[in-house]
Write a protein that holds these residues in place. Structure first.
Motif, PDB file in Angstrom:
ATOM      1  N   GLU A 119      50.082  38.358  53.579  1.00  0.00           N
ATOM      2  CA  GLU A 119      50.488  38.626  52.196  1.00  0.00           C
ATOM      3  C   GLU A 119      51.675  37.749  51.815  1.00  0.00           C
ATOM      4  N   PRO A 120      51.896  37.531  50.513  1.00  0.00           N
ATOM      5  CA  PRO A 120      52.976  36.646  50.063  1.00  0.00           C
ATOM      6  C   PRO A 120      54.352  37.128  50.513  1.00  0.00           C
ATOM      7  N   CYS A 148      52.991  34.402  43.157  1.00  0.00           N
ATOM      8  CA  CYS A 148      53.246  34.933  44.505  1.00  0.00           C
ATOM      9  C   CYS A 148      52.397  34.265  45.582  1.00  0.00           C
ATOM     10  N   MET A 149      51.182  33.843  45.258  1.00  0.00           N
ATOM     11  CA  MET A 149      50.329  33.209  46.266  1.00  0.00           C
ATOM     12  C   MET A 149      50.944  31.923  46.818  1.00  0.00           C
ATOM     13  N   CYS A 188      54.302  40.441  44.797  1.00  0.00           N
ATOM     14  CA  CYS A 188      53.262  40.195  43.798  1.00  0.00           C
ATOM     15  C   CYS A 188      53.444  41.169  42.639  1.00  0.00           C
ATOM     16  N   CYS A 204      47.597  36.621  36.687  1.00  0.00           N
ATOM     17  CA  CYS A 204      49.002  36.926  36.939  1.00  0.00           C
ATOM     18  C   CYS A 204      49.828  36.626  35.695  1.00  0.00           C
ATOM     19  N   ASN A 243      46.949  39.597  47.961  1.00  0.00           N
ATOM     20  CA  ASN A 243      48.168  39.752  47.164  1.00  0.00           C
ATOM     21  C   ASN A 243      48.082  40.851  46.123  1.00  0.00           C
ATOM     22  N   TRP A 280      44.652  30.275  45.884  1.00  0.00           N
ATOM     23  CA  TRP A 280      45.618  29.531  46.695  1.00  0.00           C
ATOM     24  C   TRP A 280      45.542  28.079  46.244  1.00  0.00           C
ATOM     25  N   ARG A 309      44.194  35.471  42.590  1.00  0.00           N
ATOM     26  CA  ARG A 309      44.062  35.377  44.046  1.00  0.00           C
ATOM     27  C   ARG A 309      43.989  33.931  44.541  1.00  0.00           C
TER      28      ARG A 309
END
Length: 356
Positions: free
Chosen positions: A318-319, A338-339, A323, A331, A301, A217, A215
């Motif tokens: 959301e991305p 994806c973030m 995701c 991930c 995400n 960023w 999660r």
């Protein structure tokens, strides 16, 4: 000497030490105007995580309405997050388990599917049990009301297609309908000296714990967002715990925004209360902000966005790229993270849509 008479059915009666009314006024039970009889006990088992404890608190409003003469108990790993309206709050421990096993409850609500929580719920004496228990050596629904929540926790496809919020699900588990009951949180009235010059304070919560790194960023985006907010006459401040201290210090240094440091949980809650808007991933801080009735911008995400109840005070971003780590702490996608496709400009645009 005839011993003084006492009312052990009073909500304030302790048995091991003097009750609060006696300590405050010296009154005895026979003459006490605060005598508040109870006729049973209800237990909530919600051990963790911290954010889940906070977002379970709307049930308390319903319980108080339905059972005003029952004594409410709650056992958890986070007793400091359970609001004061609960009569008895116990930390999960051997001593607490022994205590609760000696009580016959009217209702036990277990919202955790851990084996030990389910085993504990199964072994308690109660007229009714809702949520989850142990059957055939496995966590299982206590009855049909918990089957929906149980199944969405077993199968990703059912979880992804779920249209119910977490609150709708836990109210349903108890046989009730969620009607917008708010989170409940206790917040100290601490005077912060934040020199914002009247600008809208935006809390930037940069962490997501040490386990759920899927999660996160990236720091460059936090720095860019901070600079955008400053340039547009907002007053951003950095939020986080000890884990985020080094990162937040670096972001503050590079962006020039305010970082007050990290604090004990009760003081952190009061700091979040200074903000008008909180930008965060799905963390405990999100649920603290919701409980304090703040506007929120949520970066999500890996969860089904339908599970979040923002009470009309938030936006979920959301991305742009799919995701591939649904409900996973880390991930495993090697192609991209994806973030990284949630851009600072998108967060700023979402902030501008919120009513302040």
């Amino acid at each position: 000497m005839i011993p003084p008479r006492y009312y052990s059915d009073c909500r304030y009666f302790r048995g091991d030490i003097p009750c609060k009314p006696h300590k405050e006024t010296g009154v005895h039970c026979l003459d006490c105007e605060q005598y508040y009889p109870i006729d049973g006990h209800i237990l909530i088992i919600k051990l963790g995580a911290a954010g889940d404890v906070i977002r379970t608190t709307p049930l308390l409003t319903k319980i108080k309405q339905q059972f005003p003469t029952k004594q409410m108990w709650w056992i958890t790993h986070f007793p400091e997050l359970v609001p004061e309206i609960v009569d008895k709050v116990l930390n999960f421990s051997h001593e607490s388990l022994i205590t609760l096993q000696s009580i016959e409850f009217d209702l036990v609500i277990n919202l955790d599917k851990d084996c030990y929580a389910c085993s504990f719920a199964s072994n308690l004496k109660s007229k009714e049990k809702y949520g989850f228990v142990m059957k055939n050596g496995k966590p299982s629904p206590a009855n049909y009301l918990a089957e929906h929540k149980f199944l969405t926790g077993l199968f990703d496809d059912m979880s992804k297609s779920n249209s119910k919020s977490y609150l709708e699900e836990i109210f349903e588990i108890c046989g009730w309908q969620f009607s917008g009951e708010e989170y409940i949180i206790d917040c100290e009235h601490f005077q912060w000296d934040i020199k914002s010059d009247g600008k809208v304070i935006i809390g930037l919560n940069t962490g997501c714990g040490s386990r759920w790194t899927s999660r996160l960023w990236k720091n460059d985006y936090w720095i860019e967002l901070a600079r955008i907010l400053k340039a547009n006459d907002f007053f951003p401040i950095l939020l986080g715990g000890e884990i985020e201290d080094e990162k937040n210090s670096m972001i503050a240094d590079k962006s020039g925004i305010y970082y007050p440091g990290y604090f004990p949980l009760y003081r952190f809650i009061s700091l979040v209360n200074q903000c008008s808007i909180v930008v965060t991933a799905v963390t405990m801080s999100l649920h603290i902000a919701i409980a304090l009735r703040k506007n929120v911008v949520v970066m999500n995400n890996i969860f089904n966005k339908n599970e979040f109840e923002l009470y009309g005070r938030g936006v979920i971003i959301e991305p742009e790229q799919e995701c591939k780590c649904y409900f996973s702490p880390t991930c495993r996608n090697d192609d991209y993270f994806c973030m990284d496709s949630i851009y600072p400009t998108a967060i700023f645009d979402a902030i501008k849509t919120l009513r302040i």
